[in-house]
Design a protein around this motif. Structure first.
Motif, PDB file in Angstrom:
ATOM      1  N   ARG A 224       0.842  -1.203   0.000  1.00 51.60           N
ATOM      2  CA  ARG A 224       0.000   0.000   0.000  1.00 51.60           C
ATOM      3  C   ARG A 224       0.875   1.251   0.000  1.00 51.60           C
ATOM      4  N   PRO A 225       0.476   2.292  -0.740  1.00 52.80           N
ATOM      5  CA  PRO A 225       1.223   3.541  -0.716  1.00 52.80           C
ATOM      6  C   PRO A 225       1.336   4.059   0.723  1.00 52.80           C
ATOM      7  N   PRO A 226       2.443   4.696   1.086  1.00 53.83           N
ATOM      8  CA  PRO A 226       3.561   5.124   0.228  1.00 53.83           C
ATOM      9  C   PRO A 226       4.648   4.064   0.050  1.00 53.83           C
ATOM     10  N   HIS A 227       4.368   2.800   0.378  1.00 52.52           N
ATOM     11  CA  HIS A 227       5.303   1.702   0.140  1.00 52.52           C
ATOM     12  C   HIS A 227       6.548   1.781   1.026  1.00 52.52           C
ATOM     13  N   GLY A 228       6.314   1.933   2.323  1.00 58.77           N
ATOM     14  CA  GLY A 228       7.419   1.802   3.268  1.00 58.77           C
ATOM     15  C   GLY A 228       7.748   0.341   3.490  1.00 58.77           C
ATOM     16  N   LYS A 229       8.624   0.075   4.447  1.00 59.48           N
ATOM     17  CA  LYS A 229       8.980  -1.315   4.728  1.00 59.48           C
ATOM     18  C   LYS A 229       7.785  -2.076   5.296  1.00 59.48           C
ATOM     19  N   LEU A 230       7.703  -3.352   4.957  1.00 58.47           N
ATOM     20  CA  LEU A 230       6.597  -4.208   5.375  1.00 58.47           C
ATOM     21  C   LEU A 230       6.659  -4.481   6.873  1.00 58.47           C
ATOM     22  N   ASP A 231       5.500  -4.510   7.503  1.00 56.93           N
ATOM     23  CA  ASP A 231       5.362  -5.015   8.871  1.00 56.93           C
ATOM     24  C   ASP A 231       4.713  -6.386   8.762  1.00 56.93           C
ATOM     25  N   PRO A 232       5.502  -7.487   8.805  1.00 55.80           N
ATOM     26  CA  PRO A 232       4.922  -8.813   8.596  1.00 55.80           C
ATOM     27  C   PRO A 232       4.106  -9.320   9.772  1.00 55.80           C
ATOM     28  N   GLY A 233       4.145  -8.613  10.920  1.00 50.85           N
ATOM     29  CA  GLY A 233       3.415  -9.067  12.097  1.00 50.85           C
ATOM     30  C   GLY A 233       4.300  -9.883  13.020  1.00 50.85           C
ATOM     31  N   PRO A 234       3.726 -10.455  14.087  1.00 52.48           N
ATOM     32  CA  PRO A 234       4.520 -11.205  15.066  1.00 52.48           C
ATOM     33  C   PRO A 234       4.785 -12.638  14.621  1.00 52.48           C
ATOM     34  N   ASP A 235       5.882 -13.199  15.144  1.00 47.82           N
ATOM     35  CA  ASP A 235       6.178 -14.604  14.885  1.00 47.82           C
ATOM     36  C   ASP A 235       5.507 -15.487  15.929  1.00 47.82           C
ATOM     37  N   ALA A 236       5.900 -16.759  15.995  1.00 46.46           N
ATOM     38  CA  ALA A 236       5.254 -17.697  16.903  1.00 46.46           C
ATOM     39  C   ALA A 236       5.445 -17.314  18.366  1.00 46.46           C
ATOM     40  N   LYS A 237       6.509 -16.568  18.680  1.00 48.55           N
ATOM     41  CA  LYS A 237       6.765 -16.151  20.060  1.00 48.55           C
ATOM     42  C   LYS A 237       6.216 -14.767  20.370  1.00 48.55           C
ATOM     43  N   PRO A 240       8.238  -9.269  16.810  1.00 53.97           N
ATOM     44  CA  PRO A 240       8.036  -8.727  15.454  1.00 53.97           C
ATOM     45  C   PRO A 240       8.987  -9.371  14.455  1.00 53.97           C
ATOM     46  N   MET A 241       8.468  -9.727  13.286  1.00 54.48           N
ATOM     47  CA  MET A 241       9.306 -10.317  12.246  1.00 54.48           C
ATOM     48  C   MET A 241       9.954  -9.211  11.417  1.00 54.48           C
ATOM     49  N   PRO A 242      11.156  -9.448  10.882  1.00 55.78           N
ATOM     50  CA  PRO A 242      11.888  -8.402  10.167  1.00 55.78           C
ATOM     51  C   PRO A 242      11.363  -8.206   8.747  1.00 55.78           C
ATOM     52  N   ALA A 243      11.483  -6.971   8.257  1.00 53.01           N
ATOM     53  CA  ALA A 243      11.167  -6.699   6.850  1.00 53.01           C
ATOM     54  C   ALA A 243      12.322  -7.098   5.948  1.00 53.01           C
ATOM     55  N   LYS A 244      13.506  -7.286   6.533  1.00 52.36           N
ATOM     56  CA  LYS A 244      14.692  -7.611   5.739  1.00 52.36           C
ATOM     57  C   LYS A 244      15.133  -9.038   6.026  1.00 52.36           C
ATOM     58  N   LYS A 245      15.506  -9.739   4.961  1.00 55.72           N
ATOM     59  CA  LYS A 245      15.977 -11.115   5.079  1.00 55.72           C
ATOM     60  C   LYS A 245      17.120 -11.363   4.116  1.00 55.72           C
ATOM     61  N   PHE A 246      17.879 -12.424   4.387  1.00 54.05           N
ATOM     62  CA  PHE A 246      18.878 -12.928   3.440  1.00 54.05           C
ATOM     63  C   PHE A 246      18.305 -14.161   2.761  1.00 54.05           C
ATOM     64  N   LEU A 247      18.585 -14.319   1.490  1.00 54.87           N
ATOM     65  CA  LEU A 247      18.363 -15.581   0.795  1.00 54.87           C
ATOM     66  C   LEU A 247      19.744 -16.122   0.468  1.00 54.87           C
TER      67      LEU A 247
END
Length: 375
Positions: A224-237, A240-247
């Motif tokens: 959704r605009p303005p397209h900031g970093k994603l808030d993926p919500g909480p993990d199992a614990k 907060p889950m990170p918007a940045k990851k390594f593949l």
């Protein structure tokens, strides 16, 4: 019975203490040929890619205590736990191996035969883990390079969330190596990974000194605009889950190269920080470590005469091996991220061509500071 239990506890404590007296000797015996890299000052840690001993930094062992952590699996423990994990046997067999290593073992023929059998099982287990790690690494590299190929073929930043993230949210130009794809975001904190959704993501490669793509840095964006970093919500614990990851797992000689090497280079943990510096100083080059722990791994060629390290201040104060709070030369508190930044600066200054090195500190990343100042 109580006396025997007390004697066992005493022996266990003695074994733990004696193993910790020479952690490096324990590692040489039970993880022979491991590709260790050194981290930290007095005492410090050594790192490698895992129990298989390959290259990388996801597995670390304290040279002071022997405490180890495997960040890829979440496992950790003492040197006895390490021996058990490496050998793949029972806890009793791990203690038997430790006794033999320390010269406390039963010298009977039966005990020697058991020790030889345990050593053979350990060698076979190490070889099996090494081969499995090599297969997993090859599959991971194939996945990384396939995704990067997709990202390059789909490259078009015009009016995408990624373009708006950099130009409108961050107020800087799009860094040259960045691409964009719609990618699934997975919550891997659960026993069964759960797909949170599919979101736009900025895809940026870690490039090795051999110019091969070894891993990808992913920044997930809010659709959704303005397209900031994603808030993926909480993990199992509930964290907060990170918007940045390594593949993939970037090797020690791979980092994000926003530009080619230039006489003046900005270097930092995050893409936005370094991209802001090169936006403000177009004649500067910029390389990104991806995480503060990887800053000290970057190596600059002789063309680089000056390195500007972009340090981010925080609040959690660091402690030394003696448990005492640590401070900067000016008396200000030292936090772990700052300690890693100082370690990186020392590594750059020690390069053979001796570039000039300085640290510029910011409360948060440079882009946050810039936008707050403009506001």
């Amino acid at each position: 019975a109580a006396a025997r239990a007390a004697a066992r506890r005493d022996e266990t404590r003695i074994i733990h203490d004696r193993l910790a007296l020479d952690v490096r000797a324990v590692l040489d015996r039970f993880m022979p040929g491991a590709d260790w890299t050194r981290q930290g000052g007095r005492g410090g840690w050594v790192r490698c890619g895992g129990l298989h001993g390959g290259s990388g930094t996801s597995f670390r062992v304290s040279l002071d205590s022997g405490f180890w952590q495997d960040f890829s699996s979440g496992e950790s423990g003492s040197l006895i736990d390490l021996i058990q994990a490496v050998e793949g046997g029972s806890l009793a067999e791990a203690f038997a191996s430790a006794r033999a290593f320390l010269g406390m073992a039963d010298e009977s023929p039966e005990a020697k035969a058991r020790a030889e059998a345990a050593a053979e099982r350990a060698a076979a287990a190490r070889e099996e883990r090494r081969q499995a790690a090599e297969r997993a690494a090859a599959e991971e590299r194939e996945k990384v390079r396939g995704l990067w190929k997709r990202a390059r073929e789909a490259y078009c930043f015009r009016l995408t969330p990624a373009e708006r993230y950099f130009t409108q949210v961050r107020g800087i130009a799009v860094p040259q190596p960045c691409r964009m794809l719609d990618l699934a975001y997975w919550d891997t904190s659960r026993d069964t990974p759960r797909q949170v959704g599919t979101f736009p993501a900025v895809v940026t490669p870690f490039v090795s000194e051999r110019r091969t793509i070894e891993a990808l840095h992913l920044t997930y964006l809010d659709p959704r605009p303005p397209h900031g970093k994603l808030d993926p919500g909480p993990d199992a614990k509930g964290e907060p889950m990170p918007a940045k990851k390594f593949l993939g797992t970037p090797p020690d000689d791979a980092w994000i190269r926003l530009t080619e090497a230039r006489p003046v280079m900005a270097v930092g943990e995050g893409i936005e920080t370094v991209a802001t510096a090169t936006f403000l100083k177009p004649d500067w080059g910029g390389w990104v470590a991806g995480s503060v722990d990887r800053l000290a791994l970057i190596r600059f060629p002789p063309i680089v005469e000056r390195v500007v390290v972009l340090g981010e201040c925080g609040c959690a104060q660091a402690k030394g091996p003696d448990g005492q709070l640590r401070f900067k030369p000016d008396g200000a508190p030292l936090i772990p991220a700052e300690e890693a930044t100082y370690r990186a600066a020392r590594a750059y200054a020690a390069l053979p061509h001796k570039p000039e090195v300085e640290i510029k500190w910011f409360q948060g990343d440079l882009n946050d500071v810039l936008r707050a100042t403009e506001g």
